[in-house]
Structures are given as C-alpha cells and as structure tokens.
Motif scaffolding. Sequence first.
Motif, PDB file in Angstrom:
ATOM      1  N   ALA A   4       0.834  -1.211   0.000  1.00 43.19           N
ATOM      2  CA  ALA A   4       0.000   0.000   0.000  1.00 43.19           C
ATOM      3  C   ALA A   4       0.864   1.255   0.000  1.00 43.19           C
ATOM      4  O   ALA A   4       0.596   2.217  -0.742  1.00 43.19           O
ATOM      5  N   CYS A   5       1.904   1.269   0.806  1.00 40.93           N
ATOM      6  CA  CYS A   5       2.768   2.458   0.868  1.00 40.93           C
ATOM      7  C   CYS A   5       3.530   2.651  -0.440  1.00 40.93           C
ATOM      8  O   CYS A   5       3.711   3.797  -0.906  1.00 40.93           O
ATOM      9  N   GLN A   6       3.974   1.557  -1.038  1.00 36.69           N
ATOM     10  CA  GLN A   6       4.669   1.676  -2.322  1.00 36.69           C
ATOM     11  C   GLN A   6       3.744   2.259  -3.391  1.00 36.69           C
ATOM     12  O   GLN A   6       4.143   3.151  -4.153  1.00 36.69           O
ATOM     13  N   GLN A   7       2.503   1.760  -3.425  1.00 34.48           N
ATOM     14  CA  GLN A   7       1.564   2.242  -4.434  1.00 34.48           C
ATOM     15  C   GLN A   7       1.176   3.688  -4.174  1.00 34.48           C
ATOM     16  O   GLN A   7       1.079   4.505  -5.106  1.00 34.48           O
ATOM     17  N   ALA A   8       0.957   4.038  -2.911  1.00 33.26           N
ATOM     18  CA  ALA A   8       0.594   5.421  -2.591  1.00 33.26           C
ATOM     19  C   ALA A   8       1.728   6.373  -2.970  1.00 33.26           C
ATOM     20  O   ALA A   8       1.480   7.483  -3.496  1.00 33.26           O
ATOM     21  N   GLN A   9       2.978   5.960  -2.742  1.00 30.53           N
ATOM     22  CA  GLN A   9       4.108   6.805  -3.118  1.00 30.53           C
ATOM     23  C   GLN A   9       4.181   6.963  -4.631  1.00 30.53           C
ATOM     24  O   GLN A   9       4.498   8.053  -5.141  1.00 30.53           O
ATOM     25  N   THR A  10       3.831   5.892  -5.354  1.00 31.44           N
ATOM     26  CA  THR A  10       3.795   5.990  -6.821  1.00 31.44           C
ATOM     27  C   THR A  10       2.753   7.009  -7.266  1.00 31.44           C
ATOM     28  O   THR A  10       2.995   7.832  -8.171  1.00 31.44           O
ATOM     29  N   TRP A  11       1.567   6.978  -6.650  1.00 37.23           N
ATOM     30  CA  TRP A  11       0.525   7.949  -7.014  1.00 37.23           C
ATOM     31  C   TRP A  11       0.961   9.377  -6.670  1.00 37.23           C
ATOM     32  O   TRP A  11       0.685  10.312  -7.414  1.00 37.23           O
ATOM     33  N   HIS A  12       1.641   9.534  -5.546  1.00 36.35           N
ATOM     34  CA  HIS A  12       2.127  10.870  -5.186  1.00 36.35           C
ATOM     35  C   HIS A  12       3.104  11.385  -6.238  1.00 36.35           C
ATOM     36  O   HIS A  12       3.079  12.570  -6.609  1.00 36.35           O
ATOM     37  N   GLN A  13       3.950  10.502  -6.730  1.00 43.23           N
ATOM     38  CA  GLN A  13       4.916  10.913  -7.740  1.00 43.23           C
ATOM     39  C   GLN A  13       4.217  11.269  -9.065  1.00 43.23           C
ATOM     40  O   GLN A  13       4.744  12.072  -9.847  1.00 43.23           O
ATOM     41  N   LEU A  14       3.028  10.667  -9.290  1.00 45.78           N
ATOM     42  CA  LEU A  14       2.254  10.976 -10.498  1.00 45.78           C
ATOM     43  C   LEU A  14       1.397  12.222 -10.314  1.00 45.78           C
ATOM     44  O   LEU A  14       0.709  12.645 -11.249  1.00 45.78           O
ATOM     45  N   GLY A  15       1.396  12.785  -9.107  1.00 41.98           N
ATOM     46  CA  GLY A  15       0.633  14.002  -8.865  1.00 41.98           C
ATOM     47  C   GLY A  15      -0.719  13.780  -8.243  1.00 41.98           C
ATOM     48  O   GLY A  15      -1.572  14.666  -8.286  1.00 41.98           O
ATOM     49  N   TYR A  16      -0.952  12.609  -7.642  1.00 35.77           N
ATOM     50  CA  TYR A  16      -2.218  12.323  -6.994  1.00 35.77           C
ATOM     51  C   TYR A  16      -1.952  12.119  -5.495  1.00 35.77           C
ATOM     52  O   TYR A  16      -1.682  10.990  -5.044  1.00 35.77           O
ATOM     53  N   PRO A  17      -2.037  13.166  -4.701  1.00 34.96           N
ATOM     54  CA  PRO A  17      -1.691  13.074  -3.265  1.00 34.96           C
ATOM     55  C   PRO A  17      -2.811  12.456  -2.439  1.00 34.96           C
ATOM     56  O   PRO A  17      -3.503  13.135  -1.669  1.00 34.96           O
ATOM     57  N   LEU A  18      -2.977  11.153  -2.587  1.00 31.54           N
ATOM     58  CA  LEU A  18      -4.042  10.441  -1.883  1.00 31.54           C
ATOM     59  C   LEU A  18      -3.572   9.968  -0.501  1.00 31.54           C
ATOM     60  O   LEU A  18      -2.414   9.583  -0.319  1.00 31.54           O
ATOM     61  N   HIS A  19      -4.509   9.969   0.463  1.00 29.80           N
ATOM     62  CA  HIS A  19      -4.253   9.344   1.762  1.00 29.80           C
ATOM     63  C   HIS A  19      -4.459   7.830   1.636  1.00 29.80           C
ATOM     64  O   HIS A  19      -5.311   7.373   0.865  1.00 29.80           O
ATOM     65  N   MET A  20      -3.680   7.096   2.388  1.00 30.96           N
ATOM     66  CA  MET A  20      -3.763   5.634   2.340  1.00 30.96           C
ATOM     67  C   MET A  20      -4.185   5.111   3.710  1.00 30.96           C
ATOM     68  O   MET A  20      -3.527   5.381   4.725  1.00 30.96           O
ATOM     69  N   ALA A  21      -5.273   4.344   3.742  1.00 27.10           N
ATOM     70  CA  ALA A  21      -5.755   3.716   4.974  1.00 27.10           C
ATOM     71  C   ALA A  21      -5.465   2.214   4.904  1.00 27.10           C
ATOM     72  O   ALA A  21      -5.779   1.561   3.907  1.00 27.10           O
ATOM     73  N   VAL A  22      -4.874   1.685   5.978  1.00 23.44           N
ATOM     74  CA  VAL A  22      -4.501   0.261   6.036  1.00 23.44           C
ATOM     75  C   VAL A  22      -5.071  -0.323   7.321  1.00 23.44           C
ATOM     76  O   VAL A  22      -4.916   0.259   8.406  1.00 23.44           O
ATOM     77  N   ASN A  23      -5.705  -1.465   7.210  1.00 21.03           N
ATOM     78  CA  ASN A  23      -6.270  -2.137   8.380  1.00 21.03           C
ATOM     79  C   ASN A  23      -5.167  -2.865   9.159  1.00 21.03           C
ATOM     80  O   ASN A  23      -4.258  -3.465   8.574  1.00 21.03           O
ATOM     81  N   VAL A  24      -5.271  -2.829  10.484  1.00 18.13           N
ATOM     82  CA  VAL A  24      -4.311  -3.480  11.374  1.00 18.13           C
ATOM     83  C   VAL A  24      -5.083  -4.426  12.287  1.00 18.13           C
ATOM     84  O   VAL A  24      -6.117  -4.058  12.853  1.00 18.13           O
ATOM     85  N   SER A  25      -4.610  -5.651  12.431  1.00 16.21           N
ATOM     86  CA  SER A  25      -5.288  -6.629  13.275  1.00 16.21           C
ATOM     87  C   SER A  25      -4.862  -6.468  14.739  1.00 16.21           C
ATOM     88  O   SER A  25      -3.818  -5.876  15.051  1.00 16.21           O
ATOM     89  N   GLY A  26      -5.676  -7.015  15.612  1.00 13.19           N
ATOM     90  CA  GLY A  26      -5.345  -6.978  17.029  1.00 13.19           C
ATOM     91  C   GLY A  26      -4.081  -7.747  17.333  1.00 13.19           C
ATOM     92  O   GLY A  26      -3.307  -7.381  18.224  1.00 13.19           O
TER      93      GLY A  26
END
Length: 719
Positions: free
Chosen positions: A530-552
């Motif tokens: 998720a972080c790799q893909q979000a960084q790719t979008w940021h580099q393309l000019g799409y500053p999206l927030h990324m939400a990731v689920n975390v288990s207990g």
Amino acid sequence: MCFCAIATARSCSDSAAVALPTHARVSATAIGSNFISRFLKNLIVLRVRFSIPQSTQPPLNLLSPAMAIWSSPAALMPDWRLPKHRITLGLFDVFEPIMSAPAEPSLQSMRRYQLTRLWQVVLMCAALVLVGAWLSGPLSARLLYMTELGLLPVLYLLYKQRAEAANSWFLWMLTLAVSGLLMLNNAVFEPAVMCYPVLLVYAALFGRPGMYFRLLAFMLVFVIGLCSAILLGYLPQTTPAMTWPSIAVAVLVLLASGFTVRMLASGYRRLLQSLQAENDRVKASEQRLSELAELDSLTGLLNRHGATQHFSSCLIESRALLFIDLDHFKPINDALGHATGDAVLRHLAEQLRQQLQPEEWACRFGGDEFVLVLQHDADLIGRIEQLLRVCQQEILIGAYPLKLSASIGVALAPEHGNDFTELCRKADMAMYRAKADGRNTWQFYQASLDDQQHSTLALITLLRQALQREQIEVVYQPKFRLQPLALTGVEALMRWRCPELGDVSPARFIPLAEETGLIDELGVYVLRQACQQAQTWHQLGYPLHMAVNVSGRQLRSGLLPVQVAYTLQKTQFAASFLQLELTESSLIGDHHHIQQQLEQLSALGVALAIDDFGTGYSNLQYLSRFAAGTLKIDQSFVRNLPQRPQDLALVRGIIRLADSLQIATVAEGVEDEASYQLLCELGCDEAQGYYWAKPMAAAELTTALAAKRWVLAAPPSTS
C-alpha cells in the motif's frame, strides 16, 4: 578376628609361622567389593536414574547408610573404586515428605567411623605381631619385627586419610610376612598357609582387581616355587612336629578365620537387609511419584497423561467423552489475576467431580479445558445439560461474583473410536462447533467436522503458499469527502484469487490468518504494498491518503511501530498520508502496552482510526484514551439507512458524539443516492461505498485518476 601373630606362637621352634591380620570388624556399611558395587548400581542407580558430578555435595539426611555409602565414594572403606558420578539426592530432597525418611548419620561421620575401625584393626594386628615375635624363635621374631616396622607407614597413611593406599600396603605387608614364615619353615604345612585364602578374600572384597590378581599370582608363584625347590632338593623337606602348641595355633587360626568370615557374612546380611529396605522405600516412592505424575496439581483431577493411562483401563464399554471449554475465561485472568482464575478452576473441578458416578472420571486437559468420561446411557443428554447448568452457576471468589458458561463437545466410544487421543480430537472439534453456534451449548461429533477440519488445513497450506508467492492482491477502494464531494484517499483491502479454489472471501481467510499467526506476515505485506503504491501515485501528482487495516494480533505483538517506521523509510512515503485502522476489539487487553504503541505511531505522524465503530464495545474510554482521529461507521448501519429509522438514529448519535470530540467520521457501505444525501444532512465528513466505486486494482484506479473520473481533493496545507 586378627590372627597374624597367633600362627607364630611356636614355643620351641624357630619355624614359627605368621598368620594374616585382618580388619577388626567389618560393618555392613563398609562393604566395597565389586559384587556389591554392581549390586548397588543396578538396584539404586538404575532406579533413580539421576547422576551428578562428584564435586557436587548432596543432601546428607535423607538416605539410609547403604544409600549414603554408594552416594559418596569416600564413604566406602577401603574400596574407592566407584564411578566418577554418583546418585543425586535431589529427587529425594524434593519428595522428602513422601519418602518420610528419618535423619541418618552424615557421610562425613560414617567415613570417620570406618577410618576408626581400620585404625583399630591395624593397631590390633601390630600388637599381635609383637606378641608373636615374643613367642617365636629368633628368625621368625626378626621377620615379625620387620613386619611391625612395615605397619608404621600404614598408620601414617591412615593419619593422612589415604585409606586405599593404607589398605594396599597392609595386604602386601601381611602377604610378604606369611610368605617369609613359610620360607623360614621350608613347608606349606604351616598353619600360616591358611592365611593365604583369607588374604585373597580380603583383597577381593576391599582391593582393586589389579591388586587381587597380583596377590594371587604372587602366592601361586611362591607356593609352586617353594614346593618345587623342596621336591628338587634345593631345600630340605621337613615335616613339622605335632605338638600341643602347634595344635593350639591351628585351632586359634581357624577360630580367627572363622570369626572373620562370620563377621563378613554378618556384614553382608545387614547390608542386603538395608538395601532391601531401601529398595522397598524406592519402590514406594516410585509408586507415589507415578500417582503424582498422573494428577493435576491445581485441581486434583487427572492430568492429560493420567487420563490417557486411565482410559485404556476403564471398565465402561460404552462411553461418552465430553470436552468442556470455558467461554471467555481469559478476561478473568487478565482482569482479576491468575490467582482468581486458579480459584475458579478449582471450584469448577470440584463441581464437576460431584456430577460423576462410579467408574466415571474427570480430567483437566489443560488451561480452562476439562475432559469427562461418562457412561453412554439413555440419560446422557440430560446429564450434559446438567453439566452446562453447573458451569453456568455464579461463583463467588473473594469479593467477586463471577458468572461463567461453557461449550461442550461430545464424542462417543466405540462409535467414534476407542483411542483417547482420537476421541479428544473429535470432541474438541465438536466443542468448537458449539462455540461457533453461539457458545454456552453442546454438540455431538459428526463426520462432517472432519471434512471441515481437512478443508481448513488445506486452506491454511494454500494461504501460506499464496503469501510466499505474493498471490495476495491488494485492491483500493476510494474514500470521498462529502461536502463538497471530492476524492481524498483510498483504503487498502486484500483479495485472494487462489488457482485451486478460485476467489476466496476475506471473511474466510483473514480469521484463519489470525488463528494461525499468518496475519503478522500478511499485515506487513499489505502495508508495504500500500505504501509503495501510494508513493507511486504521489509521484504521479495524486496526493491520496492511504488507509490500512491493522489486526489486534499485530498490535499485541509490540512490533507494529517498528514495522511501520521501517516501511515508511523503505518506501519514502510520508507518514502524514498514512492512516491505520484498528477495530474496537483490538484495543482490548493491556491498555498500557497498547497506548504506548499508539503513542509511538502518533509520534511518527501516522493517523489512527477506529474501524467498524458501533459493532463492538463502543467504549467511550477508547476515544479519549487512544486519541483516535477518525471514527468509521460500520456499513451495517449505513446500508439500509433510508429504510431503518433505528439505524438513522444510531448514525446521527455517532456523528454528534464525534463532532463533540472533534473526531472525523467516515461512513462505510454507501450504495445509493438516498444514503449519500442523508449522510450529508447528518454532517458526516467522508464516506466510501459502491455508490462511487468498488475496490479496484492499482492499475485500474490509476487509469480512473488519469481520466479525472473524480474531483481530487486539494492536499492538506503544510504550513
């Protein structure tokens, strides 16, 4: 007992003979022969089966003299030819109340006693040698005086407590003295020759094997040589004259030898009796230890090992095996401590024991699990229901009234098998089916449960392979700001397209990953993707927030802050654009441990959200204690929002609560225009759902962004 000088008391002849001196009295605790060594080793060492280095000092007050002798090489007089390891007394020390052994003399005191006896033997022999020298002729007297001088080193060695060396010197000195007397008299008809067998007996009992064979070889060579010299004429052949003194000497030698052998036999008898008593004690202790090994120390019920042994000897032909597991027992231990949990288990064990009939028994299988073996009769179902009611009784532990419940699985013998382990496995599967049915109930084992078990095992194997081969796909569902509508970010979700099974629902494989521990590896994998893909979008000019689920489980592991920090560093993704979503149930447990991790994540700049709010405990403490920045309203309240006034009221309450705490709200599962408009009216901040977009692969979402399918929200100000 000693007769070295008695055999030399010849009043009229220089051919006085010397007989063998021996130990004054040989007690049962002083026997050190090879036979007794091997006997003790087989009798005691192989029973106890524990050994410690010789340098270790064992306890001294638990064993009888026979055991104490063997446990310390220094206690044997004068044979110290024992192994370099000895019996440890730790086993007896631990179970001293069971053994009920009276205090015994210490090993040091027993060694001093043996040394004292050897001193007495040597001094007595020295005195008798002097008497014999006084009664003997000149040549024999000289020999005996030389023997007397030869005994002085023996006394010195005893003074230095070198008993083994003293014993060897003692035996050789007497052997040479007897041989010298035979040489002086040129005959083997002297009473002194009777000393040879007694010397060999002593050497066999108290000497090393090498010394025994050397003495035997010397005696054989000497006697054969002396007789050969007489036969060949090198020495005159003389026949001792029969006199009253010679008769007296022979009688005295026989009496002294017989008395010595009687003392040895008495010593052996006492030793064997002591060993028999010790063997009986060891057997009794083994029996008691065997009983203890089959009992659970907390409840007094059989443990798993004891239950396995007991089941094979059970006389009931038609049996029902009940596997009982308490529901939600862990929170009792966590909240009130293990002492309270132990008290609950003891109370419940006693209640279960009271429900048993003759020939039936109970076992604590482990933790909060119990196994009962009952008669399989017509009243079985009624008894199972009664056991459920017993488990449901309120228990007062100290000041805490506790209400329990249990889930029970039932397997029948011989219908479902006759092996205890196999029946437990099947009853365990039935118990888990009872838990899946809502807990506080019971289920019989069915063959279909085995199929489910095999299916689950196969699914776990495939999931491991999918994770290793990176076959788990990460998809992204857009999230939108509602007023004005604009795309703000995405939520990373998992999808598994298995080559063998096809599409596997996350509702099926994620709980399985939680149970097996694969969720840790799976969570790290999704976070990295998720972080790799979000960084790719940021580099393309799409500053999206990324939400990731975390288990207990990830949160409880304590590694989450480190994993997040490492992933952000490797992917160069800004922490301020990452949001971790945690369910309410994952926040239950060690509050300090969880809060510490959440503070570390906040220090990194990562945002936190509580996922599926309203479906769990909805504890307001979580909102204030863990400083969550976002509440996600569960889709079960949103999906039918226009049609269900109750859901509308709940969503309105959640939004107002969040507003008062200055927490943002995100609605999940928006599927129609009406729900969207209602959320806007209620003041919800963001939403996601099929109304705007389903979860998409990264490439599909990139295409949609490039096509400007949605209005992109402006990035947050960095000022």
